[in-house]
Design a protein around this motif. Structure first.
Motif, mmCIF file in Angstrom:
data_model
loop_
_atom_site.group_PDB
_atom_site.id
_atom_site.type_symbol
_atom_site.label_atom_id
_atom_site.label_comp_id
_atom_site.label_asym_id
_atom_site.label_seq_id
_atom_site.Cartn_x
_atom_site.Cartn_y
_atom_site.Cartn_z
ATOM 1 N N UNK A 189 46.025 -13.901 -35.253
ATOM 2 C CA UNK A 189 46.546 -12.760 -34.500
ATOM 3 C C UNK A 189 46.901 -13.133 -33.070
ATOM 4 N N UNK A 190 46.052 -13.915 -32.390
ATOM 5 C CA UNK A 190 46.344 -14.262 -30.996
ATOM 6 C C UNK A 190 47.553 -15.172 -30.885
ATOM 7 N N UNK A 191 47.702 -16.116 -31.831
ATOM 8 C CA UNK A 191 48.881 -16.989 -31.833
ATOM 9 C C UNK A 191 50.141 -16.195 -32.124
ATOM 10 N N UNK A 192 50.039 -15.262 -33.069
ATOM 11 C CA UNK A 192 51.199 -14.451 -33.443
ATOM 12 C C UNK A 192 51.687 -13.632 -32.253
ATOM 13 N N UNK A 193 50.753 -13.015 -31.536
ATOM 14 C CA UNK A 193 51.131 -12.231 -30.355
ATOM 15 C C UNK A 193 51.756 -13.115 -29.289
ATOM 16 N N UNK A 194 51.217 -14.323 -29.107
ATOM 17 C CA UNK A 194 51.753 -15.243 -28.096
ATOM 18 C C UNK A 194 53.183 -15.662 -28.426
ATOM 19 N N UNK A 195 53.474 -15.860 -29.708
ATOM 20 C CA UNK A 195 54.827 -16.258 -30.122
ATOM 21 C C UNK A 195 55.827 -15.151 -29.810
ATOM 22 N N UNK A 196 55.505 -13.926 -30.187
ATOM 23 C CA UNK A 196 56.427 -12.814 -29.939
ATOM 24 C C UNK A 196 56.609 -12.565 -28.441
ATOM 25 N N UNK A 197 55.542 -12.669 -27.680
ATOM 26 C CA UNK A 197 55.647 -12.477 -26.226
ATOM 27 C C UNK A 197 56.531 -13.558 -25.611
ATOM 28 N N UNK A 198 56.404 -14.793 -26.104
ATOM 29 C CA UNK A 198 57.198 -15.895 -25.553
ATOM 30 C C UNK A 198 58.686 -15.740 -25.857
ATOM 31 N N UNK A 199 59.008 -15.017 -26.929
ATOM 32 C CA UNK A 199 60.412 -14.825 -27.326
ATOM 33 C C UNK A 199 60.972 -13.481 -26.879
ATOM 34 N N UNK A 200 60.247 -12.769 -26.022
ATOM 35 C CA UNK A 200 60.624 -11.402 -25.657
ATOM 36 C C UNK A 200 62.002 -11.313 -25.002
ATOM 37 N N UNK A 201 62.439 -12.351 -24.318
ATOM 38 C CA UNK A 201 63.724 -12.307 -23.614
ATOM 39 C C UNK A 201 64.916 -12.477 -24.551
#
Length: 290
Positions: A189-201
């Protein structure tokens, strides 16, 4: 195995896609851009001082101006964009039941490479487990992605974790891009959230690969040998109703997390179960979001 032969053979498919945002760039392409230039859709009128191009003088607008200023027409310049496929190649992606997940990912990349090159866009691929995999890394270009597609088809995932997707997102930072995030999303879950946050732009399209043989309903009672593809550990589990319910609940919570992150940072996930439906995928990619 479902649809494997059709994925590997035959002519390259054209996979259409569309973006709702206006692209920035200097290279001519097929998407609406932020700059003005020759041709394209009518954008607006500007005074001759603002846009000194007398070839596009609009006499009617100029005659209507009580201040007798000269007006010219400005047109929207069509612009090229950059597309990336970020592919999870962690151990769980190596499961083979009713589909080979990386074979489907490779077919999507081949179709996108063909389509992008045809309309002048740049296409790149980055495959990741806990790190970026060098042989699965193709910087965005207008060349064909044949070598990396072939490498994807023969790659055998063995390492756990998908933290390399965050590193890949850092590599493609900058001007907005269309990003296809291809994974089974069996990610912590923490990795998944980090991936989506990193691609937010970026304009991100999650594509979830689901093998129904892997996600088949578990029996409520009995002994079941299990192998964790991410850790490599094997164990014998005594199934009982409470454990069965806990697994089902955990699976539902993880799917809800994926849907929530996609709603916040990306387009809705596109789920491929056992077989790739090209028409449905094309329709999904044409449903552009701003």
């Amino acid at each position: 195995m479902a649809d494997l032969a059709s994925l590997q053979s035959g002519p390259l498919r054209d996979l259409p896609y569309r973006v709702a945002w206006r692209a920035r760039g200097v290279h001519a392409g097929a998407h609406r851009g932020t700059s003005s230039g020759a041709g394209g859709l009518f954008r607006d009128l500007a005074t001759l001082l603002e846009a000194p191009d007398p070839r596009r003088l609009d006499l009617r607008a100029s005659l209507r101006d009580p201040f007798e200023q000269l007006y010219v027409r400005r047109f929207e310049r069509s612009t090229a964009i950059t597309i990336y496929a970020l592919i999870d190649v962690s151990a769980s992606m190596g499961f083979v039941g009713n589909m080979r997940k990386l074979e489907v990912a490779a077919a999507i990349c081949a179709a996108l490479s063909f389509s992008a090159r045809r309309i002048g866009d740049r296409f790149g691929v980055i495959g990741c487990d806990r790190e970026i995999v060098p042989e699965l890394h193709l910087p965005a270009a207008r060349a064909r992605a044949g070598a990396v597609v072939a490498a994807l088809r023969t790659f055998r995932p063995t390492r756990r974790g998908a933290g390399g997707l965050v590193d890949a997102a850092a590599q493609i930072a900058g001007r907005r891009k269309l990003v296809l995030l291809i994974s089974d999303f069996q990610i912590a879950a923490d990795e998944l959230a980090a991936v989506f946050e990193a691609l937010a732009a970026h304009d991100t399209v999650p594509i979830q690969l689901i093998d129904s043989a892997e996600a088949a309903s578990l029996p409520r009672f009995g002994l079941l040998p299990l192998a964790d593809l991410e850790t490599g550990r094997r164990r014998l589990v005594v199934l009982r109703p409470s454990l069965h319910a806990a697994w089902q609940r955990e699976r539902a919570e993880h799917e809800a997390l994926l849907a929530s992150l996609a709603a916040r940072y990306a387009r809705p996930p596109f789920r491929i179960v056992d077989r790739l439906d090209w028409d449905r995928l094309a329709a999904h990619l044409m449903e552009a979001r701003g």
